[in-house]
Design a protein around this motif. Structure first.
Motif, short mmCIF file in Angstrom:
data_model
loop_
_atom_site.label_atom_id
_atom_site.label_comp_id
_atom_site.label_asym_id
_atom_site.label_seq_id
_atom_site.Cartn_x
_atom_site.Cartn_y
_atom_site.Cartn_z
N PHE A 171 11.96 -1.43 -1.59
CA PHE A 171 12.37 -2.70 -0.96
C PHE A 171 12.30 -3.87 -1.94
O PHE A 171 13.15 -4.76 -1.91
CB PHE A 171 11.57 -2.97 0.34
CG PHE A 171 10.42 -3.92 0.21
CD1 PHE A 171 10.64 -5.29 0.25
CD2 PHE A 171 9.12 -3.46 0.04
CE1 PHE A 171 9.59 -6.19 0.12
CE2 PHE A 171 8.06 -4.34 -0.09
CZ PHE A 171 8.30 -5.71 -0.05
N ASP B 281 6.94 2.50 -0.32
CA ASP B 281 8.14 1.71 0.08
C ASP B 281 8.26 0.40 -0.71
O ASP B 281 9.34 -0.17 -0.80
CB ASP B 281 8.35 1.51 1.59
CG ASP B 281 7.49 0.41 2.25
OD1 ASP B 281 6.86 -0.38 1.54
OD2 ASP B 281 7.49 0.38 3.50
N ASP B 282 7.15 -0.09 -1.32
CA ASP B 282 7.25 -1.26 -2.20
C ASP B 282 8.25 -0.99 -3.32
O ASP B 282 8.99 -1.89 -3.75
CB ASP B 282 5.90 -1.60 -2.85
CG ASP B 282 4.86 -2.08 -1.85
OD1 ASP B 282 5.23 -2.44 -0.73
OD2 ASP B 282 3.65 -2.08 -2.23
N HIS C 67 -0.34 -7.07 -1.71
CA HIS C 67 0.61 -7.37 -2.79
C HIS C 67 0.03 -8.46 -3.70
O HIS C 67 0.17 -8.39 -4.92
CB HIS C 67 1.94 -7.85 -2.22
CG HIS C 67 2.65 -6.84 -1.36
ND1 HIS C 67 3.70 -7.18 -0.54
CD2 HIS C 67 2.46 -5.51 -1.20
CE1 HIS C 67 4.14 -6.10 0.09
NE2 HIS C 67 3.40 -5.07 -0.29
N HIS D 107 1.88 -0.18 -1.77
CA HIS D 107 2.20 0.75 -0.68
C HIS D 107 3.46 1.56 -1.01
O HIS D 107 4.38 1.02 -1.62
CB HIS D 107 2.48 -0.03 0.62
CG HIS D 107 1.52 -1.13 0.89
ND1 HIS D 107 1.86 -2.47 0.78
CD2 HIS D 107 0.22 -1.08 1.25
CE1 HIS D 107 0.81 -3.21 1.06
NE2 HIS D 107 -0.21 -2.41 1.35
ZN LIG Z 1 3.81 -3.25 0.45
#
Ligand SMILES: [Zn+2]
Length: 243
Positions: free
Chosen positions: A17, A13-14, A125, A11
C-alpha cells in the motif's frame, strides 16, 4: 544495476500500500531487494478465516510472502514483535535488529515510513521510522553496537510521503517530498500485491477508489545522504548513488 535496497515495514501489507510502486520499479531495474517487517500483523481488525492470533499471523506471513513475490522482493523476513505495541518495545534492541541486518545486507538505499506514520498515522509506522532512522546512522557509527558486525554506511535514507490524505481519517503532517516516482506502469502490479493480502480484502475495497485516483505517483523524502547536498527534486531513488 548492482544496487541493494532495504525496506523496513511494521505490518504485512505496508510493502504494497505504501511502497509497492517504488519496489516494483526497483525490481524491474535489477535491484536486489530486502524487506524486514517487524510484526506479523496479528492486531489487524480484518482477520479473514483466522480463529486466533497465531492463525492470523500465519496467514499474514504467507500473504506477505506472496505479495513480495509479486513486487519482486527477493529476500523478506517477518520478525516476531507485537503488532500495535512497537512504541512499548525496547527501542535499543529493535534498533539493534536493524543495525545487524544493515551491516549484513549492506544496502545502498534504505526506505521506510516518515515520522507521521503514513496515511493512517499508525504508531507502529512512526516507531519503524524512528528505529530505521537510528539504525541507518548507527550502522556506521564506530561507538554503536560493535558486537553486531563490521560497520557499514548506506548512502541514502528515504521516507515515503504523500500528496493526498485518506477521507475521514486523522490528518497527518507528512514530510515534503523530494522524489516523485511515476508508478503508473506498475500500478496494476501494486494492486495485485495488495490483493494477495486476502485477510485484508475489506480494507482494499474501502481504499480502492482513493488509490485508483491518487496511485499513479509515489512520493518520497530524502531524509539522509552521505553526500551533503541542497534539497532538490528528483525522479530516481538511486540518483547519485555509487554502486
Ligand atoms: Zn502498517
Amino acid at each position: 544495476m548492482s544496487y541493494r535496497l532495504l525496506c523496513v515495514f511494521a505490518h504485512p501489507d505496508d510493502e504494497c500500500f505504501a511502497f509497492g510502486g517504488a519496489i516494483a520499479l526497483a525490481a524491474d531495474a535489477g535491484v536486489d531487494i530486502h524487506a524486514i517487517c517487524f510484526t506479523s500483523g496479528t492486531a489487524g481488525s480484518y482477520r479473514g478465516t483466522a480463529n486466533s492470533d497465531t492463525e492470523l499471523g500465519e496467514l499474514r506471513r504467507a500473504e506477505f510472502a506472496a505479495s513480495c513475490d509479486i513486487l519482486g522482493i527477493q529476500h523478506h523476513e517477518v520478525l516476531e514483535y507485537q503488532d500495535g505495541k512497537l512504541e512499548h518495545a525496547n527501542f535499543s534492541k529493535l534498533a539493534g535488529e536493524l543495525v545487524q541486518r544493515i551491516r549484513a545486507i549492506k544496502p545502498h538505499v534504505v526506505l521506510t515510513f516518515g515520522g507521521e506514520g503514513a496515511l493512517n498515522t499508525h504508531p507502529d509506522h512512526t516507531m519503524v521510522s524512528a528505529l530505521t532512522t537510528s539504525a541507518f546512522h548507527w550502522a556506521s557509527h564506530p561507538k554503536r553496537y560493535l558486537e553486531l558486525g563490521p560497520l557499514f554506511a548506506p548512502q541514502r535514507l528515504y521516507y515515503v510521503t504523500t500528496n493526498f490524505f485518506l477521507p475521514e481519517r486523522h490528518i497527518p503532517a507528512p514530510a515534503p517530498w523530494t522524489v516523485t516516482l511515476d508508478v503508473s506502469g506498475v500500478f496494476e502490479r501494486k494492486q495485485r500485491a495488495f490483493a494477495a493480502h486476502t485477510t485484508q480484502a475489506p480494507l482494499m475495497v474501502q481504499t480502492e477508489p482513493v488509490f485508483r485516483e491518487h496511485g499513479q505517483q509515489e512520493y518520497y523524502t530524502l531524509a539522509a545522504s552521505i553526500l551533503p547536498q541542497p534539497a532538490h527534486q528528483s525522479t530516481d531513488l538511486f540518483e547519485g548513488v555509487a554502486e
